[in-house]
Scaffold this motif. Structure first.
Motif, PDB file in Angstrom:
ATOM      1  N   VAL A  63      10.358   9.513   0.907  1.00 43.76           N
ATOM      2  CA  VAL A  63      10.510   8.657   2.092  1.00 43.76           C
ATOM      3  C   VAL A  63      11.957   8.155   2.127  1.00 43.76           C
ATOM      4  N   ALA A  73       3.815   8.715  10.410  1.00 46.61           N
ATOM      5  CA  ALA A  73       2.650   9.423   9.843  1.00 46.61           C
ATOM      6  C   ALA A  73       2.282  10.610  10.731  1.00 46.61           C
ATOM      7  N   GLU A  85      -3.741  14.534   4.488  1.00 45.76           N
ATOM      8  CA  GLU A  85      -4.019  13.208   3.909  1.00 45.76           C
ATOM      9  C   GLU A  85      -5.217  13.216   2.965  1.00 45.76           C
ATOM     10  N   TRP A 113       4.270   9.813  -3.689  1.00 46.02           N
ATOM     11  CA  TRP A 113       5.224   9.199  -2.755  1.00 46.02           C
ATOM     12  C   TRP A 113       6.404   8.625  -3.524  1.00 46.02           C
ATOM     13  N   THR A 141       0.865   1.983   6.249  1.00 47.58           N
ATOM     14  CA  THR A 141       0.746   3.349   6.774  1.00 47.58           C
ATOM     15  C   THR A 141       0.590   4.341   5.626  1.00 47.58           C
ATOM     16  N   LEU A 142       1.450   4.195   4.655  1.00 45.63           N
ATOM     17  CA  LEU A 142       1.430   5.109   3.508  1.00 45.63           C
ATOM     18  C   LEU A 142       0.068   5.042   2.781  1.00 45.63           C
ATOM     19  N   SER A 202      -3.127   8.012   2.012  1.00 44.97           N
ATOM     20  CA  SER A 202      -3.053   8.391   0.592  1.00 44.97           C
ATOM     21  C   SER A 202      -4.449   8.649   0.036  1.00 44.97           C
ATOM     22  N   LEU A 211       2.576   6.293  -6.162  1.00 44.49           N
ATOM     23  CA  LEU A 211       3.673   5.721  -5.381  1.00 44.49           C
ATOM     24  C   LEU A 211       4.715   5.186  -6.356  1.00 44.49           C
TER      25      LEU A 211
END
Ligand SMILES: C[S@@+](CC[C@H](N)C(=O)[O-])C[C@H]1O[C@@H](n2cnc3c(N)ncnc32)[C@H](O)[C@@H]1O
Length: 281
Positions: free
Chosen positions: A90, A148, A158, A164, A184-185, A189, A195
């Protein structure tokens, strides 16, 4: 070959500052990683040795940038090894991990950034590196928009666990914007996703140091999340929050005092990893 960077805005250009620190680390005999591509980005952008040397900037930022780079290299490869076959960088900037790291063969790497940044990067890497071994999907979108949907349009699944990485971004977001990003992430997920991000408190020493180097840079800094552990917990991630200074010590590096918490120093600087648990577990 020099390339036009006039379409890259101030926040996009911060990616060159990180590339300068990685280029310097690459040249160092005891570097924590190799990144032969970082110097190509700088040269293509017409940024000469003064950028690469950047002594004042490096004194404050280099350890933060290079320790986090090594830490996230290891974390992303471990996540891929444990089954995350999608990797999303990202705000990827001049991160060369899609080329630089050896991924499992069926890994899909997505890179989200602004269109002019990705166009510049694609052009430079076409010239100096060629295609990646694994599938790479640049996703040109502003993270304040429906990123997204843009990610899905490039083939993101997804239902598949994702690793991430949000590196070098959170300090330029205010707390609500960081929260929207994480919401959003999290929504896309799958269980087992991971992450990783870095973040630091912006105290007076850091602000003064960067003001001396480039007041424009300081002007880009906002707050991000105040408490990464609580923040991740509130979004149902199991977090492991490390102080940068401790991880740096493991690599025999010392961070600038601006990144050390405590009365004699300034504030927290975090390297964070988290896992999205299986709801049935
Ligand atoms: C400091 S650089 C970090 C780049 C990379 N993650 C790294 O560590 O090398 C910040 C990056 O965030 C990107 N960025 C900042 N705000 C963004 C936004 N709203 N939408 C897309 N990208 C953004 C910039 O274009 C830039 O490439």
């Amino acid at each position: 070959m020099h390339r036009d960077v006039s379409g890259i805005d101030a926040i996009g250009r911060t990616a060159f500052a990180v590339a300068a620190l990685r280029a310097a680390e690459h040249r160092s005999p005891d570097g924590l990683f190799t990144d032969p591509y970082a110097a190509h980005f700088l040269r293509a952008a017409g940024m000469g040795p003064q950028w690469e040397a950047g002594a004042d900037f490096a004194a404050v930022m280099r350890t933060q940038a290079v320790v986090r780079t090594r830490f996230f290299d290891e974390g992303l490869l471990a996540a891929a090894d444990q089954g995350c076959r999608q990797v999303v960088l990202v705000a990827s900037g001049m991160d060369s991990r899609p080329w630089r790291l050896t991924w499992p063969a069926d890994t899909e790497v997505f890179e989200i950034d602004q269109d002019p940044v990705l166009r510049f990067k694609n052009a430079v890497m076409d010239e100096h590196a060629g295609p990646t071994v694994v599938a790479r999907h640049p996703v040109a979108v502003d993270l304040r928009e429906d990123w997204a949907a843009a990610l899905h349009a490039r083939g993101f699944d997804e239902n598949s666990p994702t690793a991430w990485l949000v590196e070098g971004l959170l300090y330029s977001l205010d707390a609500p914007a960081a929260d929207r990003l994480l919401s959003t992430l999290t929504r896309i997920s799958a269980p087992g996703s991971t992450l990783a991000f870095d973040h630091f408190e912006i105290g007076p020493t850091l602000r003064a140091a960067t003001d001396r180097i480039d007041p424009g840079l300081t002007g880009l800094w906002q707050s991000g999340p105040a408490d990464p552990a609580a923040w991740l917990k509130s979004h149902d991630w199991l977090a492991d929050v490390h102080e940068l200074a401790h991880i740096a010590a493991e690599f025999d590096r010392t961070v600038h005092p601006a990144y050390v918490p405590g009365p004699a120093a300034e504030g927290h600087s975090w390297l964070v990893t988290a896992v999205r648990p299986n709801p049935a577990a």
